[in-house]
Design a protein around this motif. Structure first.
Motif, PDB file in Angstrom:
ATOM      1  N   TRP A 129       0.831  -1.204   0.000  1.00  0.00           N
ATOM      2  CA  TRP A 129       0.000   0.000   0.000  1.00  0.00           C
ATOM      3  C   TRP A 129       0.867   1.256   0.000  1.00  0.00           C
ATOM      4  O   TRP A 129       1.697   1.447   0.894  1.00  0.00           O
ATOM      5  CB  TRP A 129      -0.920   0.002   1.212  1.00  0.00           C
ATOM      6  N   CYS A 130       0.665   2.115  -0.993  1.00  0.00           N
ATOM      7  CA  CYS A 130       1.425   3.357  -1.122  1.00  0.00           C
ATOM      8  C   CYS A 130       0.468   4.538  -0.976  1.00  0.00           C
ATOM      9  O   CYS A 130      -0.199   4.923  -1.936  1.00  0.00           O
ATOM     10  CB  CYS A 130       2.136   3.417  -2.472  1.00  0.00           C
ATOM     11  N   GLY A 131       0.413   5.101   0.203  1.00  0.00           N
ATOM     12  CA  GLY A 131      -0.434   6.258   0.420  1.00  0.00           C
ATOM     13  C   GLY A 131       0.270   7.570   0.138  1.00  0.00           C
ATOM     14  O   GLY A 131      -0.359   8.595  -0.087  1.00  0.00           O
ATOM     15  N   ALA A 132       1.610   7.536   0.177  1.00  0.00           N
ATOM     16  CA  ALA A 132       2.390   8.765  -0.029  1.00  0.00           C
ATOM     17  C   ALA A 132       3.703   8.437  -0.732  1.00  0.00           C
ATOM     18  O   ALA A 132       4.787   8.805  -0.290  1.00  0.00           O
ATOM     19  CB  ALA A 132       2.647   9.455   1.305  1.00  0.00           C
ATOM     20  N   GLY A 133       3.611   7.725  -1.846  1.00  0.00           N
ATOM     21  CA  GLY A 133       4.797   7.400  -2.635  1.00  0.00           C
ATOM     22  C   GLY A 133       5.522   6.157  -2.139  1.00  0.00           C
ATOM     23  O   GLY A 133       5.132   5.535  -1.154  1.00  0.00           O
ATOM     24  N   ILE A 134       6.582   5.797  -2.855  1.00  0.00           N
ATOM     25  CA  ILE A 134       7.370   4.615  -2.513  1.00  0.00           C
ATOM     26  C   ILE A 134       8.846   4.959  -2.667  1.00  0.00           C
ATOM     27  O   ILE A 134       9.249   5.663  -3.599  1.00  0.00           O
ATOM     28  CB  ILE A 134       6.989   3.414  -3.416  1.00  0.00           C
ATOM     29  N   SER A 135       9.675   4.490  -1.724  1.00  0.00           N
ATOM     30  CA  SER A 135      11.108   4.774  -1.768  1.00  0.00           C
ATOM     31  C   SER A 135      11.780   3.947  -2.855  1.00  0.00           C
ATOM     32  O   SER A 135      11.233   2.943  -3.339  1.00  0.00           O
ATOM     33  CB  SER A 135      11.740   4.454  -0.416  1.00  0.00           C
ATOM     34  N   ALA A 136      12.983   4.367  -3.229  1.00  0.00           N
ATOM     35  CA  ALA A 136      13.730   3.642  -4.267  1.00  0.00           C
ATOM     36  C   ALA A 136      14.019   2.212  -3.826  1.00  0.00           C
ATOM     37  O   ALA A 136      13.953   1.274  -4.627  1.00  0.00           O
ATOM     38  CB  ALA A 136      15.023   4.387  -4.584  1.00  0.00           C
ATOM     39  N   GLY A 137      14.327   2.037  -2.547  1.00  0.00           N
ATOM     40  CA  GLY A 137      14.625   0.697  -2.044  1.00  0.00           C
ATOM     41  C   GLY A 137      13.424  -0.232  -2.105  1.00  0.00           C
ATOM     42  O   GLY A 137      13.543  -1.395  -2.512  1.00  0.00           O
ATOM     43  N   MET A 138      12.264   0.276  -1.711  1.00  0.00           N
ATOM     44  CA  MET A 138      11.060  -0.550  -1.745  1.00  0.00           C
ATOM     45  C   MET A 138      10.579  -0.763  -3.178  1.00  0.00           C
ATOM     46  O   MET A 138      10.021  -1.809  -3.500  1.00  0.00           O
ATOM     47  CB  MET A 138       9.961   0.086  -0.906  1.00  0.00           C
ATOM     48  N   GLN A 139      10.824   0.200  -4.048  1.00  0.00           N
ATOM     49  CA  GLN A 139      10.504   0.020  -5.462  1.00  0.00           C
ATOM     50  C   GLN A 139      11.333  -1.109  -6.054  1.00  0.00           C
ATOM     51  O   GLN A 139      10.839  -1.941  -6.816  1.00  0.00           O
ATOM     52  CB  GLN A 139      10.752   1.318  -6.217  1.00  0.00           C
ATOM     53  N   LYS A 140      12.623  -1.156  -5.683  1.00  0.00           N
ATOM     54  CA  LYS A 140      13.496  -2.242  -6.156  1.00  0.00           C
ATOM     55  C   LYS A 140      13.037  -3.584  -5.600  1.00  0.00           C
ATOM     56  O   LYS A 140      13.032  -4.595  -6.313  1.00  0.00           O
ATOM     57  CB  LYS A 140      14.939  -1.978  -5.753  1.00  0.00           C
ATOM     58  N   HIS A 141      12.632  -3.588  -4.334  1.00  0.00           N
ATOM     59  CA  HIS A 141      12.127  -4.823  -3.732  1.00  0.00           C
ATOM     60  C   HIS A 141      10.886  -5.316  -4.474  1.00  0.00           C
ATOM     61  O   HIS A 141      10.748  -6.518  -4.739  1.00  0.00           O
ATOM     62  CB  HIS A 141      11.790  -4.584  -2.261  1.00  0.00           C
ATOM     63  N   PHE A 142      10.010  -4.388  -4.838  1.00  0.00           N
ATOM     64  CA  PHE A 142       8.817  -4.745  -5.605  1.00  0.00           C
ATOM     65  C   PHE A 142       9.203  -5.326  -6.965  1.00  0.00           C
ATOM     66  O   PHE A 142       8.692  -6.367  -7.380  1.00  0.00           O
ATOM     67  CB  PHE A 142       7.928  -3.512  -5.783  1.00  0.00           C
ATOM     68  N   SER A 143      10.118  -4.648  -7.661  1.00  0.00           N
ATOM     69  CA  SER A 143      10.549  -5.118  -8.985  1.00  0.00           C
ATOM     70  C   SER A 143      11.207  -6.492  -8.896  1.00  0.00           C
ATOM     71  O   SER A 143      10.970  -7.358  -9.748  1.00  0.00           O
ATOM     72  CB  SER A 143      11.517  -4.109  -9.607  1.00  0.00           C
ATOM     73  N   ASP A 144      12.015  -6.695  -7.862  1.00  0.00           N
ATOM     74  CA  ASP A 144      12.679  -7.994  -7.680  1.00  0.00           C
ATOM     75  C   ASP A 144      11.651  -9.090  -7.402  1.00  0.00           C
ATOM     76  O   ASP A 144      11.782 -10.225  -7.883  1.00  0.00           O
ATOM     77  CB  ASP A 144      13.691  -7.925  -6.534  1.00  0.00           C
ATOM     78  N   SER A 145      10.627  -8.758  -6.632  1.00  0.00           N
ATOM     79  CA  SER A 145       9.583  -9.739  -6.317  1.00  0.00           C
ATOM     80  C   SER A 145       8.811 -10.131  -7.575  1.00  0.00           C
ATOM     81  O   SER A 145       8.498 -11.310  -7.786  1.00  0.00           O
ATOM     82  CB  SER A 145       8.620  -9.168  -5.272  1.00  0.00           C
ATOM     83  N   ILE A 146       8.537  -9.148  -8.427  1.00  0.00           N
ATOM     84  CA  ILE A 146       7.871  -9.432  -9.697  1.00  0.00           C
ATOM     85  C   ILE A 146       8.744 -10.337 -10.555  1.00  0.00           C
ATOM     86  O   ILE A 146       8.263 -11.308 -11.166  1.00  0.00           O
ATOM     87  CB  ILE A 146       7.557  -8.119 -10.449  1.00  0.00           C
ATOM     88  N   VAL A 165       2.601 -10.102  -6.268  1.00  0.00           N
ATOM     89  CA  VAL A 165       2.701  -8.854  -5.525  1.00  0.00           C
ATOM     90  C   VAL A 165       2.231  -7.708  -6.415  1.00  0.00           C
ATOM     91  O   VAL A 165       2.420  -7.739  -7.632  1.00  0.00           O
ATOM     92  CB  VAL A 165       4.150  -8.615  -5.039  1.00  0.00           C
ATOM     93  N   MET A 166       1.604  -6.701  -5.806  1.00  0.00           N
ATOM     94  CA  MET A 166       1.161  -5.543  -6.574  1.00  0.00           C
ATOM     95  C   MET A 166       1.249  -4.295  -5.707  1.00  0.00           C
ATOM     96  O   MET A 166       1.166  -4.369  -4.486  1.00  0.00           O
ATOM     97  CB  MET A 166      -0.265  -5.723  -7.084  1.00  0.00           C
ATOM     98  N   LEU A 167       1.445  -3.151  -6.371  1.00  0.00           N
ATOM     99  CA  LEU A 167       1.362  -1.860  -5.697  1.00  0.00           C
ATOM    100  C   LEU A 167      -0.077  -1.390  -5.720  1.00  0.00           C
ATOM    101  O   LEU A 167      -0.781  -1.545  -6.713  1.00  0.00           O
ATOM    102  CB  LEU A 167       2.261  -0.831  -6.386  1.00  0.00           C
ATOM    103  N   CYS A 168      -0.515  -0.783  -4.631  1.00  0.00           N
ATOM    104  CA  CYS A 168      -1.886  -0.301  -4.534  1.00  0.00           C
ATOM    105  C   CYS A 168      -1.875   0.976  -3.705  1.00  0.00           C
ATOM    106  O   CYS A 168      -1.010   1.165  -2.855  1.00  0.00           O
ATOM    107  CB  CYS A 168      -2.754  -1.367  -3.873  1.00  0.00           C
ATOM    108  N   GLY A 169      -2.835   1.852  -3.972  1.00  0.00           N
ATOM    109  CA  GLY A 169      -2.922   3.074  -3.186  1.00  0.00           C
ATOM    110  C   GLY A 169      -2.991   4.304  -4.052  1.00  0.00           C
ATOM    111  O   GLY A 169      -2.813   4.236  -5.272  1.00  0.00           O
ATOM    112  N   PRO A 170      -3.236   5.468  -3.437  1.00  0.00           N
ATOM    113  CA  PRO A 170      -3.427   6.696  -4.212  1.00  0.00           C
ATOM    114  C   PRO A 170      -2.152   7.298  -4.773  1.00  0.00           C
ATOM    115  O   PRO A 170      -2.213   8.142  -5.672  1.00  0.00           O
ATOM    116  CB  PRO A 170      -4.073   7.647  -3.184  1.00  0.00           C
TER     117      PRO A 170
END
Length: 227
Positions: A193-210, A216-221
């Motif tokens: 859940w991204c309510g106020a953006g995502i850090s570079a580190g967590m973005q990389k973690h998301f990409s690696d998980s994909i 896994v998916m990103l969700c939020g405003p």
């Protein structure tokens, strides 16, 4: 739908082969009407009288919830929210009622604003906990909801309520740490859940998980990269 049926809004019929076409049409009609905020009593009166449905919709329900936050007891407030969750889909309740009220409370500066917001938070967390516990018992699809960033303390719990109503057994990580959490192998889905953006580190973690083939998916405003 079971509540709609017991309330007489869905035609009677045999269930050996599931809902029949008449019942499915009734369900579609009631779904449209409740999505506009009509109460079950208003819908039943319209059905029985044959007159067009008249309802003040979500505006009236927002007013009732705000009244409960101001004057109702903790038990009455909890009972009101529980009833709303039984009558409407979780998507409609969260997106058309709870999130708008949350935004209003966050911006409220009148006397008692802090108390009303605190009561709302307690009620939302309690309701989310109740729904997630019941979904574990019913064997719904396991999902891990992780807070990557939030604008306020309520949004992650509102999303947990919405997902639990869609048939997921939700486990929540509500603390933002910017460090990937360990996900149990039992979770079939992972929502970040991204309510106020995502850090570079967590973005990389998301990409690696994909890249690893994880669900896994990103969700939020706000899923934009922040620094």
């Amino acid at each position: 739908m079971r509540r709609w049926y017991r309330y007489g809004l869905i035609s009677a019929g045999e269930f050996s082969e599931g809902w029949n076409e008449t019942q499915l049409e009734d369900i579609r009609t009631v779904k449209t009407q409740t999505a506009r905020g009509a109460t079950l009593l208003e819908i039943r009166k319209s059905h029985q009288s044959g007159f067009p449905l008249h309802s003040y919709g979500w505006s009236a329900l927002k007013g009732e919830l705000l009244w409960q936050l101001e004057f109702g007891t903790d038990r009455a407030l909890s009972r009101y929210v529980r009833t709303i969750m039984r009558d409407y889909s979780s998507n409609d309740v969260v997106n058309s009622l709870l999130r708008p009220v949350n935004r209003w409370l966050q911006e409220d500066t009148r006397d008692g604003a802090i108390r009303r917001l605190r009561r709302f938070h307690q009620c939302v967390v309690q309701r989310a906990g109740s729904l997630t516990r019941s979904s574990r018992r019913s064997g719904d699809i396991p999902l891990f909801l992780e807070a990557i960033s939030v604008k306020d303390d309520n949004e992650i719990w509102l999303e947990a309520i919405r997902l639990a109503g869609q048939g997921f057994s939700v486990d929540v990580s509500s603390t933002v740490t910017n460090t990937p959490v360990t996900i149990s192998s039992r979770h079939e889905h992972h929502v970040m859940w991204c309510g106020a953006g995502i850090s570079a580190g967590m973005q990389k973690h998301f990409s690696d998980s994909i890249a690893d083939g994880k669900s896994v998916m990103l969700c939020g405003p706000d899923c934009n990269l922040t620094h």
